[in-house]
Design an enzyme around this catalytic site. Structure first.
Site: not given
Length: 668
Positions: A39, A478
């Site tokens: 990059h 949960h």
């Protein structure tokens, strides 16, 4: 010599800001091109900002890269790693040579595609997954204030800087992190935002139109917006940020791949080499007339002088440390070594727990912390808004706040991801052992940070309670089912699921003593009996699994269990023994530790020959075939849970001693 002759001195070239910034851009272009991957655009766009930061502000000493009072520099936008590698080479860090720059992204090189902690000095954290770096930086800034409160500004007084891109700020963790930083008033945290208006897909306007300065301001930050290519504006902004009593954002308007003739300001410069012709044009545009990987001596010397400047500060600090009456304790906690009282405290807890009654493992964990946090002051705890459920706060722990960092407990709020990432930052900073709690099911929210802790070999401890359908009425949203398998398969993460209070203290001991890996304690909501009523000097959990109950005869069945299901395995053993099937019960609090043992030990525990092997765990079966074989018996979950009292759920899903006995008997 003629009277009109003039003796001319050789021209002395002096490196300018432009020269020094161009060196970063050139090295970045060249390294990415040689690697044919990387990059280049971000390092070229932020070269001006980085040059001002390193030459004018950053406190560091390449000769003493681990000097505790150095400023921390975090490249949150880790894809632009050549920015960091260029800076480390130019300023004189021994680990990053020019050859390392030339070997960018190659096997065995220290210059990995994204910065990796431990590969080279000067890399403060592993970045690449966007947003992690800015959250790590929050943790580092928290660590600085915590240690300053304990040891004084004479020993602890440094800044944390991070370069973040638009991608970092789009990630949800960024909001958790900046909100936490604003709430805590982390005034020595400075974020330099690479505001180049470009993302991989194209202009950021097609993806995000947030007013980032307004967002940060709303979270209690000091904000500025500047031209990221104006060195005077950059210097002025950093000075202003240092003077603020708030964390600071400096939005630096930049051009990605600055100078590239056809790719400047375009997404094509983000994640691919520029190409030989584009590099030639870019170098001509910025006035760089040198071959690939060549940095003229006068420019390199200017950078090396920048690096050498820090020795004055580091030597002055060492003098202050020698004169401090807190030097021994400071050195100890920075080294990561535990206090002498630690093992004595563990012994005392174990003796007390041998006489304990039935209680949830989260409760016994809380009792362990109550004893440990007074004798191990570097333990810094917290919870993601579940303190009363996780039981992570002891009577000794005072919460930190914007105005007072003398405590040792952090109310993270509902920010599981930022909590775990900030814990990484604290562990990386040094001087503390962070632990944090939430419900086990919410490891889904913080897995990326946990993974990086494992990758970086950091001592962070996760207190994950409400570990199964045993949490009851809150229901399947949960109730963890697949989470144990998901965590256990992560390399270098030690997952502990203790069966009773005795194993809890042993697992805490192992977690705290483990300096090169994170640990996770997976704890029950419901009560479990004390299974070992006799004090054991040795840490029986240290080998990952052990025989908790054996038969007088050679076992025909071996039952392996973890956590709350060890009780059920022991009940099943009673029935099987009565049915003339000699049965052994193995408690396996940590599969990874067991896997690390010798084959001889593993055989001595699991048995050999024609044995029926079974496992019982209130979770999915994935991974258990390693211990019970493909034809072994597994009693556990086959799908999601349900909302009901825990006792009803265990019966409904047939996770019972009776079902286990029935399945074992069917094999005889």
């Amino acid at each position: 010599m003629s009277s009109n002759s003039v003796l001319k001195s050789p021209k002395i070239e002096v490196a300018t800001h432009k020269d020094m910034a161009n060196a970063i851009s050139a090295l970045s272009m060249d390294a990415v091109q040689k690697a044919n991957s990387g990059h280049p655009g971000m390092p070229m766009g932020m070269a001006d900002v980085a040059t001002v930061l390193f030459t004018k502000f950053l406190k560091f000493d390449p000769k003493k890269p681990n000097w505790p009072d150095r400023d921390r520099f975090v490249l949150s936008a880790g894809h632009g790693s050549m920015l960091l590698y260029s800076l480390l080479y130019l300023t004189g860090y021994k680990d990053i040579s020019l050859d390392e720059i030339k070997n960018f992204r190659q096997l065995g090189a220290k210059t990995c595609g994204h910065p990796e902690y431990g590969e080279a000095a000067g890399i403060e954290t592993t970045t690449g997954p966007l947003g992690q770096g800015i959250a790590n930086a929050v943790g580092m800034a928290m660590a600085e204030k915590l240690l300053a409160a304990r040891f004084g500004n004479n020993l602890v007084d440094h800044y944390t800087y991070t370069i973040a891109g638009d991608g970092c700020l789009m990630e949800g963790i960024s909001h958790e992190a900046i909100s936490l930083a604003g709430t805590l008033g982390l005034d020595k945290l400075i974020v330099l935002f690479d505001d180049n208006h470009i993302c991989i897909d194209g202009p950021t306007e097609m993806t995000v139109n947030d007013d980032q300065p307004a967002r940060f301001a709303a979270c209690g930050w000091h904000v500025q917006s500047i031209d990221g290519h104006d060195p005077h504006a950059i210097e002025s902004a950093i000075k202003s940020a240092q003077e603020s009593d708030k964390p600071s954002l400096i939005a630096c308007r930049t051009k990605i791949a600055k100078g590239a003739p056809t790719k400047e300001g375009k997404n094509s410069a983000h994640g691919a080499p520029l190409g030989d012709e584009e590099i030639k044009g870019a170098k001509a545009s910025i006035g760089w007339e040198h071959d690939a990987f060549v940095v003229p001596e006068y420019i390199l010397q200017a950078w090396r002088e920048t690096g050498a400047r820090g020795s004055v500060d580091s030597e002055s600090w060492e003098t202050r440390l020698k004169e401090s009456d807190k030097k021994d304790e400071f050195k100890r906690i920075i080294s990561g070594k535990l206090p002498k009282e630690f093992k004595n405290t563990i012994t005392a807890i174990k003796k007390d727990f041998a006489k304990s009654d039935k209680m949830a493992t989260r409760q016994s964990s809380g009792k362990v912390l109550e004893a440990l946090c007074s004798s191990v002051p570097e333990l810094i705890g917290g919870s993601a808004d579940l303190t009363g459920s996780n039981l992570t706060k002891t009577s000794y722990m005072q919460p930190i706040s914007k105005d007072d960092f003398s405590g040792s407990y952090i109310y993270y709020g509902v920010r599981e991801h930022a909590m775990c990432s900030a814990m990484n930052g604290m562990a990386l900073h040094g001087g503390m052992i962070p632990f944090g709690g939430t419900f086990f099911v919410f490891t889904d929210y913080c897995r990326p940070a946990i993974r990086l802790a494992a990758l970086m070999k950091q001592r962070a401890i996760y207190v994950m309670t409400h570990d199964s359908i045993g949490l009851g009425e809150d229901g399947p949203t949960h109730q963890p089912v697949e989470h144990l398998a998901a965590m256990r398969c992560m390399p270098n993460l030690y997952v502990y699921r203790p069966a009773d209070a005795n194993e809890v203290v042993e697992c805490w001991q192992l977690s705290i003593e483990k300096e090169d890996a994170p640990s996770m304690l997976v704890l029950t909501r419901q009560g479990v009996p004390n299974l070992r009523r006799k004090y054991e000097k040795d840490n029986l959990s240290a080998k990952g699994a052990y025989i908790i109950a054996d038969s007088d005869k050679a076992p025909k069945t071996v039952i392996i269990a973890t956590g709350s299901e060890v009780e059920l395995a022991l009940k099943a053993k009673e029935q099987l023994d009565a049915a003339s099937i000699p049965t052994r019960v193995v408690s396996m609090p940590c599969d990874r530790l067991f896997d690390e043992q010798s084959n001889a030990y593993k055989k001595s525990v699991l048995g050999e020959g024609d044995i029926v092997r079974a496992a019982i765990e209130a979770a999915g079966s994935y991974g258990w075939e390693r211990y019970i074989g493909n034809d072994g018996i597994f009693v556990g979950m086959k799908g999601f849970g349900a909302s009901a009292p825990a006792t009803d759920l265990y019966k409904h899903f047939c996770i019972t001693a009776e079902n286990l006995v029935e399945q074992v008997l069917s094999r005889f």
